[in-house]
Design a protein around this motif. Structure first.
Motif: not given
Lengths: 182, 373
Positions: B52-62
């Motif tokens: 969804s647009p409210t997706l929280i993206v973690d500062v670290r990558d995979t």
């Protein structure tokens, strides 16, 4: 705790002796012909499982708890039989078999009984169920404050009479276990 | 397998046998928790929904997350990826906990990337579940002994372990990893099993020693060693004949399929905080769409009217909720991939999931008519 200490252990729970399995060393296995090595290793693994099945783990130690010391000879024979099963080559048997003992009354065993102390003071090591289980032992009983006060008074009275008071310390009898064969 | 609430209620009569209620480990990342009362009712598919647009993206990558997990796994074994919360210390939160980030990690690290993601993810989740279910099965077996000898065993054994400076009992972790490998061997090709085998060997002591427990003999030996550690001292002290070679202690170990069907599963959907290809974890709670195959219809037509009515009734029930175990369970052996739905008088239906959430009813009949006994 000593070997004759069955009575002493009465209030400490079951006295387990501490034992280790004596298996042929890896150096001994390397001396075997390659076709026998695999069989010997499988046999040793099976013997190790038998040994584990008759004893209990002792955390933080390679030794284990054994419940009935007089049976140590029988268990040793069983382990020996498992280790040598299917091996008929004489050279291999010489490497894997237990060496003959110098003392007829003390045959070499597949089980090492762990001792405490040194020299003449060597005694068989026992671990009591009550100590191993600590406060979770069903006969474990913590004294309350009133018991302690009463005991201190009795100890003081005993010392005034010139006695050590050791009998008072040993006197308390914990409650009976939930189920125990008499 | 007995109901755990019933077991806990009986254990409460045995002093010290139930520990203080403690909460389960906190997950690494927040995410919605999907709970299933049974650990065998899950389904994992690749989803088209990128979030969804409210997706929280973690500062670290995979990659950072995977490196972090590599290190955690080398120190804590599989428990860094999934964990079991015991019923001895929790009345309501006990069960298996698996974060979806762990599933992504295993899918990426353990399997060939050419295998499609949903298959790798399902395999990964199965491996993690098969490890954790052993902890439940062992705890169940120990609880049965506690009820038998009326003495606490599980809590003292856990404390003895801590006192000796250990975080886990090596044989139990070896047994759990061995179960993952053994179960995988029955369903996956050699290359896949070898990949998991190699990965598990990078684990800490105990976890990496699973090869000794993979054979039937080794597996049983490890179950018994867990039992000897937990139950041995009080059982011998109470002179129960526990170490008697004729005593079949394994009789208390539950069937692992039953154990999976009776252990709660918590899937933590924390993967949306990263840029993972989306997976949609789902718990099979009901089956609203069932299509009947030609084979099924041929068998169905030959049944008595009351059986036919029972099936129609069952379909309406399934649309609301799946029946409790064992009336609805995964089948094994030649019927792998099928689920059994048990009607009255030994009659049953074999169903299997098809595409898009639709299930197929493949066979219906009595036990003997279905080619058994």
């Amino acid at each position: 705790m000593t070997q004759t200490g069955k009575d002493e252990s009465e209030d400490g729970g079951f006295p387990f002796s501490v034992v280790r399995m004596v298996a042929p060393s890896s150096t001994a296995l390397e001396q075997l012909a390659s076709d026998i090595q695999g069989l010997a290793q499988a046999n040793i693994e099976r013997a190790r499982r038998i040994f584990r099945s008759r004893t209990l783990p002792l955390l933080g130690s390679d030794a284990r708890l054994f419940d009935f010391l007089p049976q140590v000879g029988n268990l040793s024979c069983e382990l020996d039989y498992a280790i040598l099963e299917g091996i008929h080559d004489e050279a291999a048997l010489a490497i894997l078999s237990l060496p003959p003992s110098d003392d007829e009354l003390r045959p070499n065993l597949r089980i090492e009984i762990v001792h405490t102390g040194k020299g003449d003071d060597r005694r068989i090591e026992f671990q009591n169920a009550g100590v191993l289980l600590g406060k979770y032992w069903y006969r474990y009983q913590e004294m309350n404050m009133f018991d302690v006060v009463e005991m201190v008074k009795e100890l003081e009275a005993a010392q005034e009479r010139g006695q050590s008071g050791l009998d008072i310390l040993r006197r308390s009898k914990p409650p009976a276990p939930p189920r125990r064969v008499k | 397998v007995k109901n755990i609430a019933e077991i806990r209620s009986s254990l409460a009569d045995i002093r010290h046998s139930i520990g203080y209620d403690i909460p389960p480990n906190r997950p690494r990342f927040r995410g919605s928790v999907i709970k299933s009362a049974r650990a065998d009712l899950w389904d994992l598919n690749q989803s088209d929904d990128r979030g969804s647009p409210t997706l929280i993206v973690d500062v670290r990558d995979t990659d950072d997350l995977f490196r972090e997990l590599d290190e955690s796994v080398s120190v804590r074994g599989i428990e860094a990826l999934a964990w079991y919360h015991p019923f001895h210390v929790s009345a309501n939160k006990w069960g298996i906990y698996i974060p979806i980030t762990s599933v992504h990690y295993c899918a990426a690290r353990w399997f060939n990337p050419r295998i499609r993601l949903s298959r790798r993810a399902s395999l990964a989740l199965t491996v993690l579940l098969n490890h954790e279910v052993i902890h439940y099965a062992c705890e169940y077996m120990i609880a049965q002994f506690e009820l038998l000898i009326r003495a606490c065993c599980w809590v003292p054994a856990r404390d003895r372990l801590k006192k000796a400076g250990f975080e886990w009992f090596n044989d139990e972790e070896a047994l759990a990893n061995a179960n993952s490998v053994r179960q995988l061997r029955t369903s996956a090709p050699r290359a896949i099993v070898d990949g998991v085998d190699r990965a598990l060997r990078q684990s800490p002591p105990g976890y990496r020693d699973f090869s000794l427990a993979v054979s039937d003999e080794g597996f049983q030996d490890h179950i018994l060693e867990v039992l000897r550690h937990n139950v041995g001292i009080p059982a011998v002290d109470l002179q129960t004949g526990f170490l008697d070679p004729a005593f079949d202690a394994l009789a208390f170990f539950p069937d692992l399929d039953d154990a999976r069907a009776c252990c709660p599963l918590y899937l933590i959907d924390d993967g949306r905080q990263f840029d993972f290809p989306p997976l949609s974890p789902r718990i099979v709670t009901c089956i609203p769409h069932i299509v009947e195959t030609n084979r099924f219809q041929n068998m169905f037509r030959k049944l008595e009217l009351r059986r036919q009515e029972e099936w129609q009734q069952m379909k309406m029930t399934l649309a609301k909720a799946v029946p409790r175990y064992p009336r609805f369970k995964k089948l094994k052996g030649q019927l792998k991939g099928f689920w059994g739905l048990y009607l009255s008088d030994g009659f049953r239906v074999h169903i299997r999931p098809a595409a898009n959430g639709i299930w197929e009813a493949v066979e219906i009949g009595s036990h003997t008519a279905m080619g058994h006994g």
